[in-house]
Design a protein around this motif. Structure first.
Motif, PDB file in Angstrom:
ATOM      1  N   ASP A 277      -7.022 -58.382  -8.143  1.00 42.62           N
ATOM      2  CA  ASP A 277      -7.035 -59.831  -8.373  1.00 42.62           C
ATOM      3  C   ASP A 277      -8.083 -60.194  -9.414  1.00 42.62           C
ATOM      4  OD1 ASP A 277      -5.220 -60.916  -6.155  1.00 42.62           O
ATOM      5  OD2 ASP A 277      -6.621 -59.657  -5.025  1.00 42.62           O
ATOM      6  N   TYR A 278      -7.786 -61.212 -10.215  1.00 40.30           N
ATOM      7  CA  TYR A 278      -8.789 -61.729 -11.138  1.00 40.30           C
ATOM      8  C   TYR A 278      -9.217 -63.118 -10.704  1.00 40.30           C
ATOM      9  CZ  TYR A 278      -4.289 -63.117 -13.264  1.00 40.30           C
ATOM     10  OH  TYR A 278      -3.002 -63.550 -13.482  1.00 40.30           O
ATOM     11  N   ASP A 279     -10.460 -63.452 -11.065  1.00 37.75           N
ATOM     12  CA  ASP A 279     -11.027 -64.752 -10.721  1.00 37.75           C
ATOM     13  C   ASP A 279     -10.671 -65.779 -11.783  1.00 37.75           C
ATOM     14  OD1 ASP A 279     -12.248 -63.564  -8.525  1.00 37.75           O
ATOM     15  OD2 ASP A 279     -14.138 -63.221  -9.577  1.00 37.75           O
TER      16      ASP A 279
ATOM     17  N   TYR B  73      -4.121 -47.753   8.469  1.00 39.06           N
ATOM     18  CA  TYR B  73      -3.245 -46.861   7.718  1.00 39.06           C
ATOM     19  C   TYR B  73      -4.000 -45.986   6.708  1.00 39.06           C
ATOM     20  CZ  TYR B  73       0.424 -50.064   9.375  1.00 39.06           C
ATOM     21  OH  TYR B  73       1.263 -50.822  10.148  1.00 39.06           O
ATOM     22  N   PHE B  74      -5.242 -46.337   6.430  1.00 35.15           N
ATOM     23  CA  PHE B  74      -5.940 -45.708   5.309  1.00 35.15           C
ATOM     24  C   PHE B  74      -7.209 -44.999   5.762  1.00 35.15           C
ATOM     25  CE2 PHE B  74      -3.632 -49.494   3.954  1.00 35.15           C
ATOM     26  CZ  PHE B  74      -2.773 -48.950   3.006  1.00 35.15           C
ATOM     27  N   ARG B  75      -7.398 -43.763   5.275  1.00 37.87           N
ATOM     28  CA  ARG B  75      -8.577 -42.982   5.675  1.00 37.87           C
ATOM     29  C   ARG B  75      -9.813 -43.308   4.853  1.00 37.87           C
ATOM     30  NH1 ARG B  75      -6.705 -36.984   3.447  1.00 37.87           N
ATOM     31  NH2 ARG B  75      -4.807 -37.764   2.490  1.00 37.87           N
ATOM     32  N   TYR B  76      -9.617 -43.992   3.704  1.00 35.75           N
ATOM     33  CA  TYR B  76     -10.752 -44.412   2.875  1.00 35.75           C
ATOM     34  C   TYR B  76     -10.413 -45.748   2.256  1.00 35.75           C
ATOM     35  CZ  TYR B  76     -14.272 -44.460  -0.813  1.00 35.75           C
ATOM     36  OH  TYR B  76     -15.317 -44.817  -1.640  1.00 35.75           O
ATOM     37  N   GLN B  77     -11.411 -46.663   2.248  1.00 37.41           N
ATOM     38  CA  GLN B  77     -11.195 -47.995   1.678  1.00 37.41           C
ATOM     39  C   GLN B  77     -12.453 -48.402   0.910  1.00 37.41           C
ATOM     40  OE1 GLN B  77     -11.964 -47.891   5.105  1.00 37.41           O
ATOM     41  NE2 GLN B  77     -10.000 -47.125   5.840  1.00 37.41           N
ATOM     42  N   ARG B  78     -12.270 -49.182  -0.123  1.00 39.38           N
ATOM     43  CA  ARG B  78     -13.423 -49.725  -0.823  1.00 39.38           C
ATOM     44  C   ARG B  78     -13.000 -50.863  -1.753  1.00 39.38           C
ATOM     45  NH1 ARG B  78     -16.814 -46.694  -5.083  1.00 39.38           N
ATOM     46  NH2 ARG B  78     -17.444 -48.862  -5.341  1.00 39.38           N
ATOM     47  N   GLU B  79     -14.013 -51.582  -2.272  1.00 37.90           N
ATOM     48  CA  GLU B  79     -13.792 -52.628  -3.265  1.00 37.90           C
ATOM     49  C   GLU B  79     -14.476 -52.216  -4.559  1.00 37.90           C
ATOM     50  OE1 GLU B  79     -15.503 -57.074  -3.884  1.00 37.90           O
ATOM     51  OE2 GLU B  79     -14.143 -56.838  -2.191  1.00 37.90           O
ATOM     52  N   ILE B  80     -13.808 -52.441  -5.670  1.00 38.77           N
ATOM     53  CA  ILE B  80     -14.350 -52.138  -6.991  1.00 38.77           C
ATOM     54  C   ILE B  80     -14.299 -53.416  -7.827  1.00 38.77           C
ATOM     55  CG2 ILE B  80     -14.082 -50.769  -9.097  1.00 38.77           C
ATOM     56  CD1 ILE B  80     -12.708 -48.626  -7.362  1.00 38.77           C
ATOM     57  N   VAL B  81     -15.398 -53.745  -8.470  1.00 37.95           N
ATOM     58  CA  VAL B  81     -15.490 -54.957  -9.287  1.00 37.95           C
ATOM     59  C   VAL B  81     -15.642 -54.556 -10.750  1.00 37.95           C
ATOM     60  CG1 VAL B  81     -16.778 -57.089  -9.678  1.00 37.95           C
ATOM     61  CG2 VAL B  81     -16.567 -56.178  -7.354  1.00 37.95           C
ATOM     62  N   PHE B  82     -14.867 -55.199 -11.620  1.00 38.85           N
ATOM     63  CA  PHE B  82     -14.940 -54.885 -13.051  1.00 38.85           C
ATOM     64  C   PHE B  82     -14.489 -56.094 -13.854  1.00 38.85           C
ATOM     65  CE2 PHE B  82     -10.701 -53.862 -11.659  1.00 38.85           C
ATOM     66  CZ  PHE B  82      -9.868 -54.214 -12.713  1.00 38.85           C
ATOM     67  N   ALA B  83     -14.623 -56.008 -15.162  1.00 37.87           N
ATOM     68  CA  ALA B  83     -14.177 -57.087 -16.053  1.00 37.87           C
ATOM     69  C   ALA B  83     -13.351 -56.491 -17.186  1.00 37.87           C
ATOM     70  CB  ALA B  83     -15.367 -57.860 -16.616  1.00 37.87           C
TER      71      ALA B  83
END
Length: 281
Positions: free
Chosen positions: A154-156, A207-217
């Motif tokens: 998603d973008y802001d 359902y997922f063995r690994y999860q994370r959030e990544i922020v970029f532009a």
């Protein structure tokens, strides 16, 4: 008890169907504007997903693909990509981009009709908040291979450019949100889930063995026409324009004049700020 259970199931199915139709119809009438001004999928999330897969993806599924901008970004990065889109106008715009590696299917995200274990990656680009997360993630789990990647990207709003233009955008959409609250028919015309809960929904699904959030532009060029068009590509504003234009005309005219004055015919760089929430099956 059985009767109560049956009634609850009927009510749930009816609620789901109502949400589907509301959100599907919310994207009618402006696919051309959407296609011309919205950002496509940047290279960075494609690189990250490919890195996590540790190989070139065979099949990628793009849920809620809109006009196909996020789908065609995968060309040459996978062997096949399938865009899933329920809205008539958006599907027609997307399907014009089809070729031997890119295809589109008119269906909902939680009932794609695709084969089980068919995808190396499933993505939602600026679309997961329009989907029932529980049902959609169940479908993602069904079609995603073990070791596959699900990513909601998603973008802001607005992009970073001139602060005065950003402030004008926020003011316009504050007006949009107020009108939605004041007019029941506008408020009841859609169901939107909280983007801030994307990661927790991925985690809580199990359902997922690994999860994370990544922020970029990601940086793109922008002029007044595109900046105004990006506002016009948002379904909330479009809903008011299409159904109650008198409520927003003055604010929209003022916004358009402000943006044209601020850009003064120039094209400048704008940074779209992204949040990618992902899970590895």
């Amino acid at each position: 008890m059985l009767i109560v259970y049956i009634l609850e199931v009927i009510y749930l199915n009816t609620s789901i169907k109502n949400a589907e139709m509301k959100n599907k119809d919310r994207f009618l009438g402006f696919a051309d504007v959407y296609d011309q001004v919205r950002p496509g999928m940047p290279e960075y999330p494609i690189e990250i997903i490919t890195k996590y897969l540790n190989k070139k993806a065979d099949v990628v599924v793009d849920l809620g693909c809109g006009s196909g901008l996020s789908t065609i970004a995968w060309k040459n990065h996978c062997n096949a990509v399938i865009g899933i889109e329920p809205s008539d106008d958006m599907f027609l715009a997307a399907n014009q981009k089809a070729d031997h590696t890119i295809s589109f299917k008119k269906s909902f995200a939680h009932e794609t009709g695709l084969s089980s274990d068919c995808a190396d990656a499933v993505i939602c680009s600026q679309s997961f908040h329009w989907m029932d997360p529980e049902l959609t993630l169940a479908e993602v789990n069904r079609i995603l291979k073990t070791g596959g990647v699900f990513a909601a990207v998603d973008y802001d709003w607005p992009p970073v450019c001139k602060w005065e233009a950003e402030a004008a955008h926020k003011q316009l959409f504050y007006k949009v949100s107020c009108l939605e609250e004041e007019h029941g028919d506008l408020k009841e015309s859609f169901i939107r889930w909280d983007k801030n809960k994307h990661l927790s929904n991925i985690i809580n699904s199990g359902y997922f063995r690994y999860q994370r959030e990544i922020v970029f532009a990601n940086r793109e060029l922008c002029d007044a026409k595109r900046f105004i068009g990006m506002a016009l590509s948002q379904s909330g504003l479009q809903s008011i324009i299409q159904h109650k234009p008198h409520l927003i005309k003055n604010a929209l005219d003022e916004y358009t004049e402000t943006i044209q004055c601020l850009f003064a015919g120039e094209t400048m760089e704008a940074d779209f700020c992204y949040r990618m929430r992902l899970g590895i099956k």
